[in-house]
Design an enzyme around this catalytic site. Sequence first.
Site, PDB file in Angstrom:
ATOM      1  NE  ARG A 337      21.636  -2.979  11.619  1.00  0.00           N
ATOM      2  CZ  ARG A 337      20.347  -2.785  11.891  1.00  0.00           C
ATOM      3  NH1 ARG A 337      19.843  -3.103  13.063  1.00  0.00           N
ATOM      4  NH2 ARG A 337      19.550  -2.267  10.974  1.00  0.00           N
ATOM      5  CD  GLU A 436      17.161   3.902  12.254  1.00  0.00           C
ATOM      6  OE1 GLU A 436      16.174   3.178  12.469  1.00  0.00           O
ATOM      7  OE2 GLU A 436      17.766   3.915  11.167  1.00  0.00           O
ATOM      8  NE  ARG A 440      21.129   0.616  14.321  1.00  0.00           N
ATOM      9  CZ  ARG A 440      20.567   0.914  13.157  1.00  0.00           C
ATOM     10  NH1 ARG A 440      21.293   0.878  12.050  1.00  0.00           N
ATOM     11  NH2 ARG A 440      19.304   1.245  13.101  1.00  0.00           N
ATOM     12  CB  CYS A 487      12.981   2.015  13.312  1.00  0.00           C
ATOM     13  SG  CYS A 487      11.902   1.478  11.954  1.00  0.00           S
ATOM     14  CB  THR A 489      11.382  -2.290  11.226  1.00  0.00           C
ATOM     15  OG1 THR A 489      12.496  -1.391  11.236  1.00  0.00           O
ATOM     16  CG2 THR A 489      10.198  -1.606  10.563  1.00  0.00           C
ATOM     17  NE  ARG A 496      19.965  -4.839   6.660  1.00  0.00           N
ATOM     18  CZ  ARG A 496      20.979  -4.842   5.785  1.00  0.00           C
ATOM     19  NH1 ARG A 496      22.221  -4.722   6.219  1.00  0.00           N
ATOM     20  NH2 ARG A 496      20.756  -4.967   4.504  1.00  0.00           N
ATOM     21  NE  ARG A 524      18.140  -2.543   4.339  1.00  0.00           N
ATOM     22  CZ  ARG A 524      18.429  -2.046   5.547  1.00  0.00           C
ATOM     23  NH1 ARG A 524      19.644  -1.563   5.779  1.00  0.00           N
ATOM     24  NH2 ARG A 524      17.542  -2.030   6.509  1.00  0.00           N
ATOM     25  CD  GLU A 529      15.484   1.208   5.195  1.00  0.00           C
ATOM     26  OE1 GLU A 529      14.295   0.895   5.230  1.00  0.00           O
ATOM     27  OE2 GLU A 529      16.145   1.554   6.201  1.00  0.00           O
TER      28      GLU A 529
END
Length: 582
Positions: A337, A436, A440, A487, A489, A496, A524, A529
């Site tokens: 993703r 988020e 996505r 985010c 990160t 990911r 994970r 997460e």
Amino acid sequence: PTLNTKRLKRQEHTLTYPRLGYHITMLSATRRLASGRLGASALRAGHVALSRRAGSTMSDRAITNAEKAAAVVVGGASLYWFANSWIHKGTIDYVPVEEVKAEEASDASDKPTYKDLELTVEGNTATLVWDQNGTKVTQTINLNKGVASDVSPVNPPVKAECQCEKAKKEQPAPVVEEAKVEEVKAAAEPVVDEAMLTALDDIAARLVAIEQAIDNGVTRTQATLDDFPFFTPESKSLVKKHLTKDIFMQCANKVTPNGFTFAAAIQSASDNQDSGVGIYAGDEESYSVFAPMFDRIIEDYHNGYGPNDTHVSDMDASKLQGTPDPEGNYVISTRIRVGRNIRGLGLSPGCTRAQRREVERIVVDALEKLSGDLSGTYYSLANMSEDDRKQLVADHFLFKKGDRFLQSCGANRDWPESRGIFHNTQKDFLVWVNEEDQMRIISMQKGGDCKAIFQRLADGINGIEKQINAAGYEYAHNDHLGYIHSCPTNCGTGMRASVHVKIPNVGKHPEFKNWCAKLRLQPRGIHGEHSESVGGVYDISNKERLGRSEVELVQTMIDGVNTLIAAEKALAAGTPLPEQLQ
């Protein structure tokens, strides 16, 4: 520089340069420039001319997200008008101070010297006073006309410049003796071409729009160290690690053009003392406005990725080598993703309801135009039927309201309005809208055929981008941070690449997390997460996002998962571990 704004009929603006020791006051009545409150994030773009005068070292990093800059240069005083974070497409580079010094030293004898410049403004009249080769010189300028109304004892060149894509022009007025002042008055009107005026008008209009946006609901509060957040001794977040009192005071009183505050950015770290990172961006500009904090966290999390580093992208699936678990005994499924956000519309922690609704409208319109194997259906969370909800749950497609970390940063506001899920007919291509991140984009299937999954993802990303561009928008992206995410990160690729893999012996080994770190992987639980493993099945993915291309990160996942599978076999058989883990 810092900005002090005196709201005198929205006209007078004072820029303070502490390192230079003087002030420059600008009036909105200046020819062809409208009023605009330039925020600190615009000013930090840098002022080349002023850095030269100060001899100070300024960042060598190119200014990104800057489309145009314009300067009005009068008698050696440079008033730079920048539209930085709010405007995109284009790059303006700093001139290294060392190069400037070397250039000036080589021909200093041929140039007059100007120093101790003072500029004051009263009404529509500006007065310049400077030292020219040891002689004090005064010049008065009518800002409505741009004409020197009085010069004593000499008149230096009067220039009008525009540093932009459209035009660069310099037209000096003649140098005259005091006796010819009247002649100068008539001849000193700066020669300004239409391209320059058009560029200045464009910037002025943008600044007015920015000022109006800031005025609509943004209140600046004077933060003090009494507002410094509390952290428990057990807290290990990157916010706690890097937030000094000095950095707090540099950021605490700043507000992005979209109205996002530093307090909102770090609220999750304060509410959740077990946070790993603890900071979120409310819009693209957060990364520049709050750079003293974000730069340190990004450098720490992304293995030393510094403020001057450049990100690269590569979505060529043909470059991938091998596949995780070729025999198919350990890998259950594979999913890759990425996140994408649209420039100019706030990120989930800081967007308005109107912006979130606009995101949904733009994205759904783009998704409905996908064709072939990517075509499918969009399901709105707010208007979903019970049958659709049950089916999405059964397919494990339905995303839930964000966890407590996203709750604290503001990403869950107005749930579930303007959120939804798209999937194609084959159910191997999905898009989550306004989770988020605004998007996505997900490609997945059973087994470990990473090349096919990666190719489908690339096709989907390009198809959506084509439609978004056709609608007049674009992905939020720059050469330093790659694709912008809420985010830090996820900045860079936002990718990911993960597998659900059954490795019970490896998972219970005391060195499991250290092995993953060594292989640059992130473990994970199977529910995402902060979740736990079930039945020895773990979600294993690439840890890095920034500074390495998409192809490199997927290859890292493939190689690392194969190493963990080899370790699982070794532990089950009682044989030595793979060399990479010894």
